[in-house]
Write a protein that holds these residues in place. Structure first.
Motif, PDB file in Angstrom:
ATOM      1  N   TRP A 136      46.280  39.560   1.153  1.00  0.00           N
ATOM      2  CA  TRP A 136      45.346  40.629   1.500  1.00  0.00           C
ATOM      3  C   TRP A 136      45.928  41.939   1.004  1.00  0.00           C
ATOM      4  CZ3 TRP A 136      43.334  39.841   7.230  1.00  0.00           C
ATOM      5  CH2 TRP A 136      42.520  38.703   7.261  1.00  0.00           C
ATOM      6  N   LEU A 137      45.040  42.885   0.691  1.00  0.00           N
ATOM      7  CA  LEU A 137      45.443  44.196   0.201  1.00  0.00           C
ATOM      8  C   LEU A 137      44.893  45.284   1.116  1.00  0.00           C
ATOM      9  CD1 LEU A 137      46.598  46.152  -1.972  1.00  0.00           C
ATOM     10  CD2 LEU A 137      44.393  45.942  -3.161  1.00  0.00           C
ATOM     11  N   LEU A 138      45.790  46.135   1.594  1.00  0.00           N
ATOM     12  CA  LEU A 138      45.418  47.270   2.443  1.00  0.00           C
ATOM     13  C   LEU A 138      45.587  48.560   1.655  1.00  0.00           C
ATOM     14  CD1 LEU A 138      44.758  48.541   5.262  1.00  0.00           C
ATOM     15  CD2 LEU A 138      47.227  48.510   5.706  1.00  0.00           C
ATOM     16  N   THR A 139      44.521  49.384   1.614  1.00  0.00           N
ATOM     17  CA  THR A 139      44.574  50.674   0.922  1.00  0.00           C
ATOM     18  C   THR A 139      44.131  51.784   1.876  1.00  0.00           C
ATOM     19  OG1 THR A 139      42.296  50.526   0.097  1.00  0.00           O
ATOM     20  CG2 THR A 139      44.042  49.554  -1.279  1.00  0.00           C
ATOM     21  N   ASN A 140      44.307  53.028   1.435  1.00  0.00           N
ATOM     22  CA  ASN A 140      43.880  54.189   2.213  1.00  0.00           C
ATOM     23  C   ASN A 140      43.426  55.266   1.239  1.00  0.00           C
ATOM     24  OD1 ASN A 140      43.545  56.486   3.769  1.00  0.00           O
ATOM     25  ND2 ASN A 140      45.416  56.226   4.956  1.00  0.00           N
ATOM     26  N   ALA A 192      45.128  33.459  11.478  1.00  0.00           N
ATOM     27  CA  ALA A 192      43.891  32.660  11.487  1.00  0.00           C
ATOM     28  C   ALA A 192      43.408  32.326  10.083  1.00  0.00           C
ATOM     29  CB  ALA A 192      42.807  33.403  12.257  1.00  0.00           C
ATOM     30  N   GLU A 193      43.651  33.254   9.125  1.00  0.00           N
ATOM     31  CA  GLU A 193      43.198  33.037   7.750  1.00  0.00           C
ATOM     32  C   GLU A 193      44.276  32.406   6.866  1.00  0.00           C
ATOM     33  OE1 GLU A 193      40.160  33.443   6.641  1.00  0.00           O
ATOM     34  OE2 GLU A 193      39.475  34.086   8.633  1.00  0.00           O
ATOM     35  N   GLY A 194      45.433  32.126   7.455  1.00  0.00           N
ATOM     36  CA  GLY A 194      46.504  31.491   6.689  1.00  0.00           C
ATOM     37  C   GLY A 194      47.154  32.400   5.671  1.00  0.00           C
ATOM     38  N   ILE A 195      47.117  33.702   5.904  1.00  0.00           N
ATOM     39  CA  ILE A 195      47.689  34.676   4.969  1.00  0.00           C
ATOM     40  C   ILE A 195      49.178  34.856   5.264  1.00  0.00           C
ATOM     41  CG2 ILE A 195      47.592  37.051   4.133  1.00  0.00           C
ATOM     42  CD1 ILE A 195      45.190  35.316   3.369  1.00  0.00           C
ATOM     43  N   ARG A 196      50.005  34.701   4.241  1.00  0.00           N
ATOM     44  CA  ARG A 196      51.457  34.827   4.403  1.00  0.00           C
ATOM     45  C   ARG A 196      52.016  36.124   3.827  1.00  0.00           C
ATOM     46  NH1 ARG A 196      53.786  32.425   8.012  1.00  0.00           N
ATOM     47  NH2 ARG A 196      55.729  32.455   6.834  1.00  0.00           N
TER      48      ARG A 196
END
Length: 285
Positions: free
Chosen positions: A8-12, A56-60
């Motif tokens: 997943w990618l978090l931006t601002n 829950a989404e299996g993101i590591r």
């Protein structure tokens, strides 16, 4: 990381380097190196991801392309998560990115290192106080009032810049000075700003001063650019724990990775390990 192991990618959008062009370049680099971005989160319009959502989404792996303040908030929400955070330089100063990847590593270089496996999960020491943990740095004292001027500059708010500059100058010279009380370090009359830099050797303390017109001008310019060590300063030492207090009994004003907070008139600071794995590609500090 293979494409069957998504991130997943978090931006601002308010962070210094988060232009549309920069994000497109980031996505292109990720694609070229085999990273599959399965979800993009735009903070603050969207909530920060939680460890429960990631599990829950299996993101590591969560890649964070923001400034130090948003990084701090995101990492704090992930305490206890079994995955890893990829810190990317998406802000103005990018102090945590420099700590993990070196002062000269750009976005493409960092992603390439991760893709090639030249990476290690670490839990660096932080500077902890009653209102939170600083991974990049912590500032204490009336000199923190310059943060509002920098925010006004970012928003091109000229009236706020003018009013904030006047107030910040007043606070730097006449605000509640801070001093180290346990152990006693530096001057008893205190300083307008003390900077904490966490590292594997403890917390480095640098005290900044503005005595006379020349030092005031130099210090004000350094604070405005957030290039603190360009201003007049004194190294106080390396510590694992310390108590600071204001000279007049007023609350202690701080910036925790750039975000403002108010502490008790006598505030304790200590080193503590980060509570989630961060991915490092440099020997760091």
């Amino acid at each position: 990381m293979e494409s069957d192991n998504p991130i997943w990618l978090l931006t601002n959008s308010r962070s210094g380097s988060n232009t549309d062009q920069a994000i497109e370049m980031l996505e292109s680099h990720c694609k070229d190196k085999g990273f599959a971005i399965s979800r993009k989160i735009g903070f603050p319009d969207e909530d920060l991801p939680t460890r429960e959502e990631l599990v829950a989404e299996g993101i590591r792996c969560l890649a964070i392309f923001t400034g130090d303040g948003s990084l701090n908030a995101a990492i704090a929400k992930l305490q206890g998560w079994g995955g890893s955070v990829m810190v990317l330089p998406g802000g103005t100063m990018n102090l945590l990115s420099k700590r993990l990847h070196g002062p000269d590593a750009d976005l493409e270089t960092i992603i390439e290192r991760h893709a090639s496996g030249a990476v290690r999960a670490v839990r660096p020491l932080m500077a902890r106080c009653e209102k939170g943990d600083a991974l990049a740095g912590l500032l204490v004292g009336p000199g923190t009032s310059w943060a509002s001027v920098r925010e006004a500059m970012r928003d091109f708010d000229i009236p706020a810049m003018a009013g904030g500059t006047s107030e910040a100058l007043s606070e730097t010279t006449g605000g509640s000075m801070v001093r180290c009380s346990d152990p006693e370090l530096g001057k008893r009359e205190g300083y307008p700003l003390i900077e904490f830099t966490p590292s594997h050797r403890g917390m480095q303390l640098d005290a900044f001063h503005a005595e006379g017109a020349g030092e005031l001008l130099a210090q004000s310019w350094a604070l405005l650019r957030r290039s603190f060590r360009d201003g007049p300063h004194t190294r106080l030492g390396l510590v694992d724990r310390i108590t600071l207090e204001t000279c007049d009994g007023a609350p202690v004003e701080v910036l925790i990775d750039g975000e403002p907070a108010t502490l008790s008139p006598k505030a304790e600071f200590a080193v503590a390990p980060c509570e989630v794995d961060l991915l490092a590609t440099h020997h760091g500090f």
